[in-house]
Structure formats: structure tokens, C-alpha cells
Design an enzyme around this catalytic site. Structure first.
Site, PDB file in Angstrom:
ATOM      1  CG  ASP A  31      -2.058   0.931   1.156  1.00 52.01           C
ATOM      2  OD1 ASP A  31      -2.261   1.515   0.072  1.00 52.01           O
ATOM      3  OD2 ASP A  31      -2.758   1.103   2.163  1.00 52.01           O
ATOM      4  N   GLY A  57       0.232   5.444  -4.418  1.00 51.28           N
ATOM      5  CA  GLY A  57      -0.363   6.738  -4.782  1.00 51.28           C
ATOM      6  C   GLY A  57       0.223   7.873  -3.939  1.00 51.28           C
ATOM      7  CG  HIS A 105       0.228   2.000  -9.422  1.00 50.91           C
ATOM      8  ND1 HIS A 105      -0.035   1.646  -8.123  1.00 50.91           N
ATOM      9  CD2 HIS A 105      -0.862   2.697  -9.845  1.00 50.91           C
ATOM     10  CE1 HIS A 105      -1.237   2.102  -7.774  1.00 50.91           C
ATOM     11  NE2 HIS A 105      -1.752   2.752  -8.806  1.00 50.91           N
ATOM     12  NE  ARG A 134      -7.271   1.843  -6.429  1.00 50.91           N
ATOM     13  CZ  ARG A 134      -6.175   1.986  -5.721  1.00 50.91           C
ATOM     14  NH1 ARG A 134      -5.069   2.417  -6.285  1.00 50.91           N
ATOM     15  NH2 ARG A 134      -6.175   1.707  -4.430  1.00 50.91           N
ATOM     16  CG  LEU A 171      10.080 -16.298  -3.048  1.00 52.43           C
ATOM     17  CD1 LEU A 171      10.009 -16.457  -1.531  1.00 52.43           C
ATOM     18  CD2 LEU A 171      10.263 -14.820  -3.399  1.00 52.43           C
TER      19      LEU A 171
HETATM   20  C1  FPP Z   1      -2.033   0.216  -3.338  1.00 51.63           C
HETATM   21  O1  FPP Z   1      -1.512   1.510  -3.360  1.00 51.63           O
HETATM   22  C2  FPP Z   1      -1.439  -0.547  -4.404  1.00 51.63           C
HETATM   23  C3  FPP Z   1      -2.134  -1.104  -5.434  1.00 51.63           C
HETATM   24  C4  FPP Z   1      -3.581  -0.980  -5.591  1.00 51.63           C
HETATM   25  C5  FPP Z   1      -1.451  -1.838  -6.497  1.00 51.63           C
HETATM   26  C6  FPP Z   1      -0.236  -2.610  -6.115  1.00 51.63           C
HETATM   27  C7  FPP Z   1       0.589  -2.742  -7.317  1.00 51.63           C
HETATM   28  C8  FPP Z   1       1.928  -2.710  -7.388  1.00 51.63           C
HETATM   29  C9  FPP Z   1       2.818  -2.671  -6.224  1.00 51.63           C
HETATM   30  C10 FPP Z   1       2.630  -2.687  -8.679  1.00 51.63           C
HETATM   31  C11 FPP Z   1       2.210  -3.668  -9.658  1.00 51.63           C
HETATM   32  C12 FPP Z   1       2.432  -5.059  -9.219  1.00 51.63           C
HETATM   33  C13 FPP Z   1       2.819  -6.006 -10.057  1.00 51.63           C
HETATM   34  C14 FPP Z   1       2.886  -7.417  -9.609  1.00 51.63           C
HETATM   35  C15 FPP Z   1       3.168  -5.688 -11.439  1.00 51.63           C
HETATM   36  P1  FPP Z   1      -2.505   2.735  -3.576  1.00 51.63           P
HETATM   37  O2  FPP Z   1      -2.556   3.040  -5.016  1.00 51.63           O
HETATM   38  O3  FPP Z   1      -3.837   2.410  -2.967  1.00 51.63           O
HETATM   39  O4  FPP Z   1      -1.775   3.836  -2.772  1.00 51.63           O
HETATM   40  P2  FPP Z   1      -2.446   5.059  -1.982  1.00 51.63           P
HETATM   41  O5  FPP Z   1      -3.327   4.453  -0.913  1.00 51.63           O
HETATM   42  O6  FPP Z   1      -1.267   5.772  -1.418  1.00 51.63           O
HETATM   43  O7  FPP Z   1      -3.208   5.863  -2.998  1.00 51.63           O
END
Ligand code: FPP
Length: 240
Positions: free
Chosen positions: A19, A22, A36, A70, A130
């Protein structure tokens, strides 16, 4: 390291809610997509180091059943990243011993992404490093409902003995069948929610929330969480 980790007693299965992409992007005045992308890079680096250090299973929450809400640009950026990420592992499959599988309902993904995922799982099926398990279009409730549906269909065909149904028999219908339950679940960016992640499997997991945004997550943070985990007394409902 400022903390002690017993390398002979590592959690077998670690799960991470990645998390804060963003917020990381906002902090550096970038688009969310850049957050991301930085998150995917952080994951790649972590997987490499966990593999080198002998960890067994890592499950990561990459896209939830709720993330379709989203805006379309962000969903398409995340799917694009997923394509790239999987493709890189396909290209490196010969020189990399990481095994890859997924959980979640892949049927809603683009067919070309589904094919890539199946190809990578197949290419790495005999790898001994892994196990990287990526949750894509995954929701704990959705997984349980799909499992109940599969069970009901098998019951209708007389393939299961419903009177003998127990937790292990039910768990075999979940996407995680054949995986151990997670011992440790880490959530970054300081939030304290499971957000529909591994609801069944998290029953006795130790939870650690860390104050770091996912793109900044390093192996050192992982060891901090493992050290906390190793100090906990796990009782699984019994007495210590
Ligand atoms: C949450 O952060 C994250 C996600 C919804 C996506 C997670 C994806 C990745 C780490 C990258 C892609 C992964 C792969 C396997 C290619 P958020 O966007 O909700 O962050 P925020 O709460 O700060 O807005």
C-alpha cells in the site's frame, strides 16, 4: 541490522499488502502510474533478495476485486504493468529459479494477460526457489464464494461427502490450496486493515503494519517485520 532475526526460524509464508504507491507518487509530484511503476520495481528487488536469502513463499496483493472501481486510466496502467512484470519473468525464466503462481479470478483479465500468466506458471513449475504468489483480481470473499460454488457443483455430482466436510476439505477448494497459511501479513503505509485479503487464510497470521510507503520498501523492512514476528507468542487459540 538493529534487530535480531533468527534465520533458522523464518516464517514459511509471508503475505504483503503493498500500500502507498499513490501517496509516494504525490509526495514526489508524480502521476499515480509512476507510483505503481516504482512499486513494481520495489517488488522485483524484494523478490530477488528474498529468493537469495532462502524464503519459501511470498504472496502479494497486486490487484483486488475492488480495484476495478478506480478510474479506467489507472486500471489500464496497472494491467499494463502486470503484463510487463510477467513478461520480464518469462524472459528471465531460464536464469531465475523463482516459481510463480497466482490467486484470484483471472477470467476477468484480458485473454493475452491470462495466457502470459499461465505460460509463466508453466515455465517455472519445477523451479526450486521462492514461490511468488501474485493476487490478481483477488478478493477474500470472492474466493470463498467461488470455492463454495465449486464445492456445490462437485456435491451435485456426488463427488464430495458433505457429511464429512471439514476445514481442510473446504480449504482444498480455495485458490491457495496446496499453500500453507500465511504466518505473517505485512501492510505498508501504516494502515491497519486486511482489505479483503486472505480472509480465510489469515485466521492465525501475525499482522505487522509498517510506516513506509510501498515503493520505499526494502529487504531491511522485511527483516524488521520478521523480527517482530519472531518475538510474538503464537498460540493458535491454545494456551502458552
Ligand atoms: C495500493 O496503493 C497498491 C495497489 C492498488 C497496487 C499494487 C501494485 C503494485 C505494487 C505494482 C504492480 C504489481 C505487479 C505485480 C506488477 P494505492 O494506489 O492504494 O496507494 P495510496 O493508498 O497511497 O493511494
Amino acid at each position: 541490522m538493529k534487530y535480531k532475526v533468527d534465520m533458522s526460524n523464518l516464517p514459511k509464508h509471508i503475505a504483503i499488502i503493498m500500500d502507498g504507491n499513490g501517496r509516494w507518487a504525490k509526495k514526489y509530484l508524480m502521476r499515480r502510474a509512476a507510483g505503481h511503476r516504482a512499486g513494481a520495481t520495489a517488488l522485483r528487488r524484494l523478490v530477488e533478495q528474498m529468493n537469495a536469502d532462502g524464503f519459501a513463499v511470498l504472496t502479494v496483493y497486486a490487484f483486488s476485486t475492488e480495484n476495478w472501481k478506480r478510474d479506467t486510466q489507472e486500471v489500464s496502467d496497472l494491467m499494463g504493468l502486470m503484463h510487463e512484470y510477467i513478461q520480464q519473468y518469462i524472459n528471465d525464466a531460464k536464469k531465475n529459479n523463482v516459481r510463480m503462481r497466482t490467486i484470484g479470478d483471472l477470467s476477468r483479465l484480458e485473454p493475452s494477460l491470462q495466457d502470459k500468466i499461465a505460460h509463466l506458471a508453466d515455465l517455472t513449475r519445477n523451479h526450486d526457489g521462492l514461490l511468488l504468489n501474485i493476487a490478481i483480481n483477488y478478493g477474500g470473499r470472492d474466493e470463498i464464494v467461488r470455492a463454495a460454488g465449486k464445492l456445490a457443483r462437485d456435491a451435485r455430482q456426488g463427488k464430495v461427502d458433505l457429511d464429512g466436510l471439514d476445514e481442510d476439505a473446504f480449504a482444498a477448494y480455495l485458490d491457495t490450496s496446496s499453500l500453507p497459511d500465511p504466518d505473517l501479513i505485512i501492510r505498508t503505509s501504516g494502515e491497519m486493515r486486511l482489505s479483503n485479503f486472505l480472509l480465510w487464510q489469515a485466521a492465525y497470521a501475525e499482522l505487522v503494519s509498517m510506516d513506509v510507503l510501498w515503493p520505499d520498501f526494502k529487504i531491511d523492512h522485511l527483516y524488521q517485520a520478521v523480527a517482530q514476528y519472531q518475538q510474538r507468542k503464537r498460540r493458535f487459540g491454545g494456551r502458552s
